[in-house]
Design a protein around this motif. Structure first.
Motif, mmCIF file in Angstrom:
data_model
loop_
_atom_site.group_PDB
_atom_site.id
_atom_site.type_symbol
_atom_site.label_atom_id
_atom_site.label_comp_id
_atom_site.label_asym_id
_atom_site.label_seq_id
_atom_site.Cartn_x
_atom_site.Cartn_y
_atom_site.Cartn_z
ATOM 1 N N SER A 1 -28.962 -54.379 76.811
ATOM 2 C CA SER A 1 -29.800 -54.553 75.625
ATOM 3 C C SER A 1 -30.055 -56.032 75.407
ATOM 4 O O SER A 1 -29.140 -56.832 75.290
ATOM 5 N N THR B 1 -31.062 -57.249 72.805
ATOM 6 C CA THR B 1 -30.760 -57.615 71.430
ATOM 7 C C THR B 1 -29.396 -58.293 71.314
ATOM 8 O O THR B 1 -29.035 -58.798 70.259
ATOM 9 N N THR C 1 -30.605 -62.908 70.512
ATOM 10 C CA THR C 1 -31.859 -62.820 69.772
ATOM 11 C C THR C 1 -32.993 -63.356 70.631
ATOM 12 O O THR C 1 -32.999 -64.537 70.993
ATOM 13 N N ARG D 1 -43.765 -61.566 71.283
ATOM 14 C CA ARG D 1 -42.917 -60.377 71.316
ATOM 15 C C ARG D 1 -43.347 -59.429 70.211
ATOM 16 O O ARG D 1 -43.414 -59.803 69.041
ATOM 17 N N GLU E 1 -41.968 -56.079 70.166
ATOM 18 C CA GLU E 1 -40.746 -55.321 69.939
ATOM 19 C C GLU E 1 -39.647 -56.025 70.717
ATOM 20 O O GLU E 1 -39.896 -57.013 71.409
ATOM 21 N N SER E 2 -38.426 -55.503 70.645
ATOM 22 C CA SER E 2 -37.309 -56.187 71.286
ATOM 23 C C SER E 2 -37.510 -56.363 72.783
ATOM 24 O O SER E 2 -37.069 -57.346 73.369
ATOM 25 N N ASN E 3 -38.185 -55.411 73.453
ATOM 26 C CA ASN E 3 -38.358 -55.517 74.897
ATOM 27 C C ASN E 3 -39.809 -55.377 75.344
ATOM 28 O O ASN E 3 -40.087 -55.129 76.506
#
Length: 228
Positions: free
Chosen positions: A29, A31, A34, A59, A61-63
């Motif tokens: 992940s 996350t 950050t 960005r 979303e996170s990925n």
């Protein structure tokens, strides 16, 4: 099977194999660290073809990232009267390593990037590029003298305009998000469609040519920085 088909088949195999391996790995992940909100980069390999390409990423979303790609092409047009080599001083992979006398143009595109882990990603991109290429070729030149019309077969300058649309799929790797500076590598496969004057030089004999239509390999290196 010709060399192009063998190359394309092998590249596709590598892409599918790499994708399977990435999906088989336990995805870390991102996350945990950050990730930055924005990133900016340049692609130095474009300089070889008389271009500079810059990229701005956001960005979403996170990925998942969206990227804007802009490039400019410029090699000063040399007048035929000033050139020792009448065929021109420049040759690049975009010209199939054939000589030409000048280049101008611009490109704009967009890329969607999905990170499979903290370092590896897959991407889909589209682009539009307009090239203006000056080149020299033999042509009959009409002139009048003593009220008579004559034709002289000699070198003359010509201009060809290329409008190219392209899309590509790539796999890549990027250095860790913990650092402000990053380096990124990608490779993949794409498809291009070019429009130009069929009565002029096409530069379409190789996958990177100005006038190429069909499948081409996509690869590059990015140097950039992150913004949190």
């Amino acid at each position: 099977m010709n060399r192009n088909n063998i190359f394309i088949t092998g590249l596709c195999g590598m892409l599918f194999s790499a994708t399977a391996q990435l999906q088989a790995q336990s995805v870390q992940s991102i996350t945990e660290v950050t990730p930055p909100r924005y990133a900016f980069s340049v692609e130095p390999l474009y300089l070889y073809n008389g271009a500079l390409r810059v990229n701005a990423e956001k960005r979403i979303e996170s990925n998942n990232w969206l990227e804007l790609n802009i490039a400019g092409y410029w090699l000063p047009h040399e007048k035929i009267e000033t050139r020792e080599d009448k065929s021109g001083s420049y040759f690049t992979s975009n010209s199939n390593f054939e000589r030409f006398a000048g280049l101008g143009g611009a490109s704009i595109g967009g890329t969607y990037k999905h990170f499979l882990s903290r370092s590896f990603f897959m991407s889909l991109g589209v682009s539009y590029t307009c090239y203006r290429v000056w080149y020299t070729d033999f042509e009959f030149n009409k002139y009048r003298e003593d009220d008579l019309t004559f034709y002289e077969y000699r070198y003359q300058d010509f201009t060809q305009i290329f409008n190219k649309f392209a899309g590509n799929f790539s796999l890549g790797a990027r250095s860790d998000f913990q650092h402000s500076l990053f380096i990124e590598y990608y490779f993949g496969i794409g498809y291009a469609r070019s429009f130009y004057n069929k009565n002029k030089r096409a530069y379409d004999d190789a996958p990177f040519g100005f006038g190429h239509n069909g499948i081409y390999p996509a690869a590059g290196i990015k140097l950039g920085f992150n913004i949190w």
